[in-house]
Design a protein around this motif. Sequence first.
Motif, PDB file in Angstrom:
ATOM      1  N   LYS A 195       8.358   7.677 -26.304  1.00  0.00           N
ATOM      2  CA  LYS A 195       7.598   7.919 -27.535  1.00  0.00           C
ATOM      3  C   LYS A 195       6.601   6.792 -27.792  1.00  0.00           C
ATOM      4  N   SER A 198       3.861   6.783 -25.102  1.00  0.00           N
ATOM      5  CA  SER A 198       2.961   7.910 -25.355  1.00  0.00           C
ATOM      6  C   SER A 198       1.973   7.585 -26.470  1.00  0.00           C
ATOM      7  N   THR A 232      14.498  15.974 -26.765  1.00  0.00           N
ATOM      8  CA  THR A 232      13.349  15.711 -27.637  1.00  0.00           C
ATOM      9  C   THR A 232      12.339  14.771 -26.969  1.00  0.00           C
ATOM     10  N   GLN A 235       8.867  16.059 -25.366  1.00  0.00           N
ATOM     11  CA  GLN A 235       7.682  16.402 -26.139  1.00  0.00           C
ATOM     12  C   GLN A 235       6.599  15.331 -26.000  1.00  0.00           C
ATOM     13  N   TYR A 236       6.985  14.130 -25.599  1.00  0.00           N
ATOM     14  CA  TYR A 236       6.042  13.014 -25.538  1.00  0.00           C
ATOM     15  C   TYR A 236       5.363  12.864 -24.176  1.00  0.00           C
ATOM     16  N   PHE A 275      14.366  24.054 -21.321  1.00  0.00           N
ATOM     17  CA  PHE A 275      13.084  24.022 -22.031  1.00  0.00           C
ATOM     18  C   PHE A 275      12.923  25.230 -22.945  1.00  0.00           C
ATOM     19  N   HIS A 278      15.011  24.575 -26.155  1.00  0.00           N
ATOM     20  CA  HIS A 278      14.442  23.580 -27.067  1.00  0.00           C
ATOM     21  C   HIS A 278      12.970  23.851 -27.388  1.00  0.00           C
ATOM     22  N   LYS A 279      12.506  25.043 -26.983  1.00  0.00           N
ATOM     23  CA  LYS A 279      11.135  25.467 -27.292  1.00  0.00           C
ATOM     24  C   LYS A 279      10.098  24.449 -26.815  1.00  0.00           C
ATOM     25  N   LEU A 280      10.292  24.008 -25.580  1.00  0.00           N
ATOM     26  CA  LEU A 280       9.357  23.093 -24.942  1.00  0.00           C
ATOM     27  C   LEU A 280       8.524  23.866 -23.920  1.00  0.00           C
ATOM     28  N   SER A 281       7.309  23.433 -23.692  1.00  0.00           N
ATOM     29  CA  SER A 281       6.430  24.116 -22.752  1.00  0.00           C
ATOM     30  C   SER A 281       6.903  23.921 -21.304  1.00  0.00           C
ATOM     31  N   LYS A 284       5.063  21.815 -18.468  1.00  0.00           N
ATOM     32  CA  LYS A 284       5.309  20.397 -18.198  1.00  0.00           C
ATOM     33  C   LYS A 284       6.194  20.195 -16.967  1.00  0.00           C
TER      34      LYS A 284
END
Length: 390
Positions: A195, A198, A232, A235-236, A275, A278-281, A284
């Motif tokens: 984090k 980033s 989490t 996301q970064y 992914f 956790h609703k991550l793209s 990536k």
Amino acid sequence: MKKRYLLLSLVIAVTFIGGILTGVLFSKNNQKQERPSTLIIENAPKSAIKPNPKELPKLNKVPSKVLIGYVQDYRDPNIVDYSKLTHVIFSFVHPTKDGGVMFNGDLPLKNLRTVVKKAEKYDTKVMLAIGGWYHIKGGESYNYFKPAISNPKSRAKLVKELTNIAVREKLDGIDIDFEHPRTAADAKNLAAFAKELSAQLHPKKKELSIAVNSKIHAVTLTEVGFIQYEPTMFQYVDHVNIMAYDGQWDGGYNAANLSPYPYTEKIVNYWTNLFDTHKLSKEKLVLGVPSYAQPEDPKIKQVSFAAIINKNPAYAGKDTVKMNGTTYHYNGGATMKKKTRLALDHGFGGMMMWEVGLDAQGSHSLTGTISSELKALNNEPVKYYTAKGY
């Protein structure tokens, strides 16, 4: 009365004719004004009068699907096929416990600068990896990386050091290779590090990637629990490079478990579900593949894919070969195509190789094979163009 009508008719006629003449003159003048202005040089030949060329916007390559290649710091930068890669990750710099960064001598820094110059010709991005398995001072990098990111002060120092290097050396980003977060505290500190890094890199238009363990046991094909990540954290970062290889060490040494297709299927499914949950793209996610071969006899060293092809180009499409008195297991061209399709079918953002310094040259190159497959499956080039700043 008759004279009055004659006089009125004459006035109307004169007015009408005058209007026509005025319109003609206005039209001619207006045509002259609408012509584009050109610098006129008196007595100059027509060929000398040239319009000023309009400068086109600079075009910058943006990959639709990435092909990332790690390259170790001692490799000859000339052996890398930059034209097929979207990213080169130069490996490694080493963390110190107090948050410093160490290069392994002068040669790696020189090689890094050469890689940057060569990659620039192909608009290929160059990132710098920190960590890896072994440390410059001996032993695992974990023993140095862990304290560096556990303390807020040393973590902030490490973030600053890496950001300064990225700016100074004109890099496109940083790659985190912390092997391996083993506790919940490790996972939390790694997430904090990602984090904070980033927050420094992204405003400078630089990328952040992270190499992750496959999280799947090569023998049982189930999730392993001794490596922990905080979802989490992802996301970064821009890319999550999955190390879907080195399964030969799971459950007792077995070279055949290096990176077989069923093992890779389980890995892809695991990360896809994680992914999605956790609703991550999933763009990536980048599937890693090996460009080396593992011997069944553990006393014999690994060999590069290049060595296999040099022995016999016919081995390019196979996954096993007998050499040096043992059988080697690897991923040939056919398996690489199959894995590339697997990754893209699951919505992954592309492929990664460890490492391109071990790849063959020419028509049997795995880099070329994967690049061609990405183009075919995506129905567009791996690299396409967009106007920079638009």
